[in-house]
Design an enzyme around this catalytic site. Structure first.
Site, PDB file in Angstrom:
ATOM      1  N   GLU A  49       0.480  -0.978   0.044  1.00 53.03           N
ATOM      2  CA  GLU A  49      -0.028   0.228  -0.137  1.00 53.03           C
ATOM      3  C   GLU A  49       0.773   1.419  -0.230  1.00 53.03           C
ATOM      4  OE1 GLU A  49      -3.293   0.161  -0.609  1.00 53.03           O
ATOM      5  OE2 GLU A  49      -3.124   2.525  -0.518  1.00 53.03           O
ATOM      6  N   SER A  50       0.904   1.857  -0.785  1.00 56.92           N
ATOM      7  CA  SER A  50       2.050   3.103  -1.366  1.00 56.92           C
ATOM      8  C   SER A  50       1.790   4.086  -0.089  1.00 56.92           C
ATOM      9  CB  SER A  50       1.590   3.828  -2.392  1.00 56.92           C
ATOM     10  OG  SER A  50       0.776   4.007  -2.558  1.00 56.92           O
ATOM     11  N   CYS A  80       4.652  -1.850  -9.306  1.00 59.69           N
ATOM     12  CA  CYS A  80       3.924  -1.636  -8.096  1.00 59.69           C
ATOM     13  C   CYS A  80       3.176  -0.773  -7.033  1.00 59.69           C
ATOM     14  CB  CYS A  80       2.029  -3.262  -7.611  1.00 59.69           C
ATOM     15  SG  CYS A  80       0.913  -3.323  -7.288  1.00 59.69           S
ATOM     16  N   ARG A 135      -4.436  -5.094  -7.557  1.00 59.65           N
ATOM     17  CA  ARG A 135      -5.248  -3.735  -7.838  1.00 59.65           C
ATOM     18  C   ARG A 135      -4.019  -2.757  -7.720  1.00 59.65           C
ATOM     19  NH1 ARG A 135      -5.646  -1.346  -2.674  1.00 59.65           N
ATOM     20  NH2 ARG A 135      -4.629  -2.918  -1.652  1.00 59.65           N
ATOM     21  N   HIS A 170       3.399  -7.768 -10.205  1.00 60.53           N
ATOM     22  CA  HIS A 170       4.218  -8.622  -9.356  1.00 60.53           C
ATOM     23  C   HIS A 170       4.824  -9.709  -9.639  1.00 60.53           C
ATOM     24  CE1 HIS A 170       2.815  -6.885  -5.776  1.00 60.53           C
ATOM     25  NE2 HIS A 170       1.636  -6.084  -6.151  1.00 60.53           N
ATOM     26  N   GLU A 172       7.283 -10.878  -8.218  1.00 65.14           N
ATOM     27  CA  GLU A 172       7.797 -12.029  -7.261  1.00 65.14           C
ATOM     28  C   GLU A 172       7.240 -13.069  -6.706  1.00 65.14           C
ATOM     29  OE1 GLU A 172       6.906  -8.857  -7.210  1.00 65.14           O
ATOM     30  OE2 GLU A 172       6.100  -8.423  -5.347  1.00 65.14           O
TER      31      GLU A 172
END
Ligand code: GLN
Length: 196
Positions: A49-50, A80, A135, A170, A172
């Site tokens: 969540e940035s 992301c 998201r 993502h 990873e």
């Protein structure tokens, strides 16, 4: 021996550590300012969540030193939320975090509820990369000197600007390690080599 630092405040940082471990590369977690004293060759800004990450970066006084390191050429792999932290501009949002990536980014660009999906696509020289979008943001626009590495349905989902690699998705979370390897080989081992 290469060492990759992973910002470990929130989000999917352990998965990036696992990816680099699979490639035989040591990682260390950045959780507080003292962690920046240890030597490392590259930095990962993970998904999550940035807004939360950005606030924690400021509260923990990590923000300014990390921004300086990025500006000085430290290789960065951002996924992301990490892409959102790097962006120079966000659509419908006045907030700018590091602002080092010459790109305009739309957060939650695929919708908030049903905005998570899986696909495969090419990314730079790599073909058929599995991509997990959660998201996810996408890049609406970027400067001419930013190299577009990947697009999904006409929207930019991966770019490189010098020492910064930024991805909407993502890599990873999936077992394919080619993007982490690409980052190490093209941007960490030979940071002066700009071509992709
Ligand atoms: N939607 C998140 C944000 O705005 C990013 C999602 C992610 O990192 N998977 O920060």
């Amino acid at each position: 021996m290469m060492r990759v630092a992973v910002l470990a405040l929130q989000g999917a940082f352990a998965e990036h550590q696992a990816a680099f471990r699979d490639l035989g590369v040591e990682t260390l977690q950045i959780r507080q300012r003292a962690d920046l004293q240890r030597p490392f060759d590259a930095l990962v800004l993970p998904g999550g969540e940035s807004t939360v990450q950005g606030k924690l970066l400021h509260d923990l006084e990590l923000f300014a030193p990390i921004r300086t390191m990025i500006c000085q050429g430290l290789p960065v792999m951002a996924t992301c939320a990490g892409l959102i932290l790097l962006a120079e501009r966000l659509v419908d949002d006045p907030v700018v975090w590091f602002g080092t990536l010459k790109a305009t980014v739309r957060r939650n660009a695929y919708g908030r509820q049903l905005g998570s999906f899986f696909t495969r696509g090419d990314c730079g020289p790599l073909t058929d990369i599995p991509m997990s979008f959660i998201r996810a943001p996408y890049i609406e626009d970027c400067a001419p000197d930013v190299t577009v590495l990947s697009q999904y349905e006409g929207k930019i989902t991966a770019v490189r600007q010098d020492n910064q690699l930024a991805l909407s998705f993502h890599p990873e979370l999936l077992p394919d390690r080619r993007l982490h390897q690409f980052f190490l080989q093209q941007m960490v081992a030979r940071p002066d080599k700009i071509a992709v």
